[in-house]
Every structure is written in structure tokens, then in C-alpha cells.
Scaffold this motif. Structure first.
Motif, PDB file in Angstrom:
ATOM      1  N   LEU A 154       0.831  -1.207   0.000  1.00  0.00           N
ATOM      2  CA  LEU A 154       0.000   0.000   0.000  1.00  0.00           C
ATOM      3  C   LEU A 154       0.865   1.257   0.000  1.00  0.00           C
ATOM      4  O   LEU A 154       0.562   2.235  -0.675  1.00  0.00           O
ATOM      5  CB  LEU A 154      -0.951  -0.004   1.196  1.00  0.00           C
ATOM      6  N   LYS A 155       1.962   1.216   0.765  1.00  0.00           N
ATOM      7  CA  LYS A 155       2.865   2.363   0.806  1.00  0.00           C
ATOM      8  C   LYS A 155       3.514   2.579  -0.560  1.00  0.00           C
ATOM      9  O   LYS A 155       3.619   3.716  -1.028  1.00  0.00           O
ATOM     10  CB  LYS A 155       3.938   2.163   1.884  1.00  0.00           C
ATOM     11  N   ASP A 156       3.917   1.480  -1.205  1.00  0.00           N
ATOM     12  CA  ASP A 156       4.493   1.594  -2.547  1.00  0.00           C
ATOM     13  C   ASP A 156       3.498   2.223  -3.514  1.00  0.00           C
ATOM     14  O   ASP A 156       3.859   3.087  -4.311  1.00  0.00           O
ATOM     15  CB  ASP A 156       4.915   0.217  -3.078  1.00  0.00           C
ATOM     16  N   LEU A 157       2.236   1.791  -3.424  1.00  0.00           N
ATOM     17  CA  LEU A 157       1.203   2.345  -4.295  1.00  0.00           C
ATOM     18  C   LEU A 157       0.992   3.830  -4.005  1.00  0.00           C
ATOM     19  O   LEU A 157       0.927   4.655  -4.914  1.00  0.00           O
ATOM     20  CB  LEU A 157      -0.110   1.580  -4.105  1.00  0.00           C
ATOM     21  N   GLY A 158       0.911   4.178  -2.728  1.00  0.00           N
ATOM     22  CA  GLY A 158       0.741   5.578  -2.337  1.00  0.00           C
ATOM     23  C   GLY A 158       1.889   6.441  -2.818  1.00  0.00           C
ATOM     24  O   GLY A 158       1.690   7.538  -3.339  1.00  0.00           O
ATOM     25  N   ASN A 159       3.111   5.929  -2.685  1.00  0.00           N
ATOM     26  CA  ASN A 159       4.284   6.684  -3.143  1.00  0.00           C
ATOM     27  C   ASN A 159       4.299   6.831  -4.661  1.00  0.00           C
ATOM     28  O   ASN A 159       4.725   7.864  -5.182  1.00  0.00           O
ATOM     29  CB  ASN A 159       5.572   6.029  -2.650  1.00  0.00           C
ATOM     30  N   ALA A 160       3.813   5.805  -5.374  1.00  0.00           N
ATOM     31  CA  ALA A 160       3.760   5.892  -6.835  1.00  0.00           C
ATOM     32  C   ALA A 160       2.812   7.009  -7.265  1.00  0.00           C
ATOM     33  O   ALA A 160       3.110   7.774  -8.190  1.00  0.00           O
ATOM     34  CB  ALA A 160       3.312   4.558  -7.426  1.00  0.00           C
ATOM     35  N   VAL A 161       1.680   7.128  -6.574  1.00  0.00           N
ATOM     36  CA  VAL A 161       0.711   8.179  -6.908  1.00  0.00           C
ATOM     37  C   VAL A 161       1.242   9.545  -6.480  1.00  0.00           C
ATOM     38  O   VAL A 161       1.246  10.502  -7.258  1.00  0.00           O
ATOM     39  CB  VAL A 161      -0.653   7.890  -6.249  1.00  0.00           C
ATOM     40  N   LEU A 162       1.713   9.649  -5.238  1.00  0.00           N
ATOM     41  CA  LEU A 162       2.193  10.934  -4.724  1.00  0.00           C
ATOM     42  C   LEU A 162       3.461  11.409  -5.428  1.00  0.00           C
ATOM     43  O   LEU A 162       3.720  12.607  -5.499  1.00  0.00           O
ATOM     44  CB  LEU A 162       2.437  10.831  -3.217  1.00  0.00           C
ATOM     45  N   GLY A 163       4.242  10.457  -5.945  1.00  0.00           N
ATOM     46  CA  GLY A 163       5.476  10.804  -6.650  1.00  0.00           C
ATOM     47  C   GLY A 163       5.217  11.705  -7.842  1.00  0.00           C
ATOM     48  O   GLY A 163       6.062  12.526  -8.208  1.00  0.00           O
ATOM     49  N   PHE A 219       3.356  14.122  -7.867  1.00  0.00           N
ATOM     50  CA  PHE A 219       3.195  15.484  -7.339  1.00  0.00           C
ATOM     51  C   PHE A 219       4.425  15.931  -6.552  1.00  0.00           C
ATOM     52  O   PHE A 219       4.385  16.910  -5.824  1.00  0.00           O
ATOM     53  CB  PHE A 219       1.958  15.558  -6.449  1.00  0.00           C
ATOM     54  N   GLY A 220       5.509  15.155  -6.660  1.00  0.00           N
ATOM     55  CA  GLY A 220       6.743  15.505  -5.967  1.00  0.00           C
ATOM     56  C   GLY A 220       6.676  15.255  -4.465  1.00  0.00           C
ATOM     57  O   GLY A 220       7.392  15.896  -3.701  1.00  0.00           O
ATOM     58  N   MET A 221       5.804  14.340  -4.043  1.00  0.00           N
ATOM     59  CA  MET A 221       5.675  14.026  -2.613  1.00  0.00           C
ATOM     60  C   MET A 221       5.814  12.522  -2.420  1.00  0.00           C
ATOM     61  O   MET A 221       5.847  11.764  -3.372  1.00  0.00           O
ATOM     62  CB  MET A 221       4.294  14.461  -2.090  1.00  0.00           C
ATOM     63  N   SER A 222       5.864  12.132  -1.151  1.00  0.00           N
ATOM     64  CA  SER A 222       5.817  10.713  -0.810  1.00  0.00           C
ATOM     65  C   SER A 222       5.068  10.579   0.513  1.00  0.00           C
ATOM     66  O   SER A 222       4.782  11.584   1.175  1.00  0.00           O
ATOM     67  CB  SER A 222       7.221  10.122  -0.690  1.00  0.00           C
ATOM     68  N   LEU A 223       4.784   9.360   0.874  1.00  0.00           N
ATOM     69  CA  LEU A 223       4.092   9.138   2.148  1.00  0.00           C
ATOM     70  C   LEU A 223       4.955   9.559   3.334  1.00  0.00           C
ATOM     71  O   LEU A 223       4.437   9.773   4.423  1.00  0.00           O
ATOM     72  CB  LEU A 223       3.678   7.672   2.284  1.00  0.00           C
ATOM     73  N   ASP A 224       6.258   9.693   3.101  1.00  0.00           N
ATOM     74  CA  ASP A 224       7.141  10.155   4.174  1.00  0.00           C
ATOM     75  C   ASP A 224       6.842  11.605   4.561  1.00  0.00           C
ATOM     76  O   ASP A 224       7.245  12.061   5.622  1.00  0.00           O
ATOM     77  CB  ASP A 224       8.605  10.010   3.758  1.00  0.00           C
ATOM     78  N   ASN A 225       6.123  12.338   3.674  1.00  0.00           N
ATOM     79  CA  ASN A 225       5.723  13.717   3.976  1.00  0.00           C
ATOM     80  C   ASN A 225       4.543  13.775   4.947  1.00  0.00           C
ATOM     81  O   ASN A 225       4.194  14.844   5.424  1.00  0.00           O
ATOM     82  CB  ASN A 225       5.325  14.474   2.699  1.00  0.00           C
ATOM     83  N   PHE A 226       3.931  12.631   5.210  1.00  0.00           N
ATOM     84  CA  PHE A 226       2.754  12.609   6.083  1.00  0.00           C
ATOM     85  C   PHE A 226       3.092  11.888   7.374  1.00  0.00           C
ATOM     86  O   PHE A 226       3.794  10.886   7.376  1.00  0.00           O
ATOM     87  CB  PHE A 226       1.583  11.914   5.383  1.00  0.00           C
ATOM     88  N   LYS A 227       2.588  12.415   8.470  1.00  0.00           N
ATOM     89  CA  LYS A 227       2.825  11.802   9.766  1.00  0.00           C
ATOM     90  C   LYS A 227       1.478  11.473  10.395  1.00  0.00           C
ATOM     91  O   LYS A 227       0.604  12.341  10.512  1.00  0.00           O
ATOM     92  CB  LYS A 227       3.607  12.749  10.672  1.00  0.00           C
TER      93      LYS A 227
END
Length: 166
Positions: A131-140, A142-150
Motif C-alpha cells: 500500500l505504501k508503494d502504491l501511495g508513493n507511486a501516486v504521490l510521486g 506530485f513531488g511528494m511521498s508518504l514520508d511527507n505525512f505523519k
């Protein structure tokens, strides 16, 4: 000695997995007729456990790929293995309810409980990783990743609040 090469209709010997699957089917039939059969419960338990062991030994079922993540097929095999172990555990517990002193059922429960927990944790970790890989693929895009969210869990309510960090 064994028989020679017969006609194309000759019955082929069943492999271990086929035998175990057939045993589970036969136990299901027996339990439909006699739901309180400890013997059938324990046979079905052993068959499910045997299938789970075969699943564990199948290529890539529990081995990670070089990058550390499992493929979709490996995660599917992990889920199948978990389902079999949980089924075996349910049968062993049901047999214990019918005969609280049944040593094979006690042994099966003590063997299957930690295996079930370990598989649940592995399945959860792998699923969250995908799920994280999928989220990062989508957010990528927009120049973001799930690491930007806490995400922070509120200990009182158990709910999460999510904040964005640059």
C-alpha cells in the motif's frame, strides 16, 4: 515392481498436496454427517497444516526477493498459508472443546498459535508495504511521498490524525 506405462486413462498417483486436499474434502463430508467427530476434526487439522507446510516450501512463498519485498504471487501464497494455518487452528480448538484432554489437539494448538501470529504479522507488514508503494507511486507524480505525512494515534480514542510535513 510397479506397473508399466499403461493407457492414457490409467489413474495417476496423487501428489502430497492432492492427497491432503482430498483428505480435507472427505473430512468436510464426515463432519457434515457427524459435526462432533473429534477424529475428523483432527484429520482435517493435520491436512490443513500439511498443506500450509507445502505452501511454506513452495518457491518464493516465504522468501523475499532481492529487494526485500515479496511479489504479488508471494503475498498471495502467504495469505493462502495463513488461511490454512488458521483453519487448522480452528479445528484443533474445536477438538479441544469436545475433548479437553486430547493431547494431539493440545500439541496442535501450541504449535499453530505462534505460527498463526507470525503469519498475520508478515501478511500485515507485506500488505502495508505494498500500500505504501502504491501511495508513493501516486504521490510521486506530485513531488511528494508518504514520508511527507505523519500519522499520530490518539491513545484515548484510538483514532489517527494525519499531518503534512515538508
Amino acid at each position: 515392481g510397479g506397473g508399466g506405462g499403461g493407457g492414457g486413462l490409467a489413474a495417476q498417483p496423487l501428489g502430497a498436496a492432492e492427497c491432503l486436499r482430498e483428505a480435507r474434502i472427505e473430512c468436510n463430508r464426515a463432519l457434515e454427517l457427524e459435526p462432533r467427530s473429534v477424529k475428523s476434526l483432527m484429520r482435517r487439522c493435520r491436512a490443513a497444516e500439511g498443506l500450509a507446510q507445502l505452501e511454506k516450501g513452495s518457491p518464493g512463498a516465504s522468501a523475499s526477493s532481492p529487494g526485500g519485498a515479496r511479489t504479488g504471487a508471494q503475498i498471495s501464497a502467504l495469505g493462502k498459508q495463513l488461511e490454512l494455518v488458521e483453519s487448522a487452528l480452528r479445528d484443533a480448538r474445536a477438538a479441544l472443546e469436545l475433548d479437553a484432554e486430547l493431547k494431539p489437539a493440545k500439541a496442535a494448538v501450541s504449535r499453530l498459535e505462534p505460527w498463526t501470529e507470525r503469519l498475520r504479522e508478515e501478511t500485515k507488514a507485506e500488505t502495508l508495504g505494498k500500500l505504501k508503494d502504491l501511495g508513493n507511486a501516486v504521490l510521486g507524480r506530485f513531488g511528494m511521498s508518504l514520508d511527507n505525512f505523519k500519522a499520530v494515534q490518539d491513545p484515548d480514542t484510538g483514532s489517527y490524525s494525519v499531518s503534512f510535513q515538508q
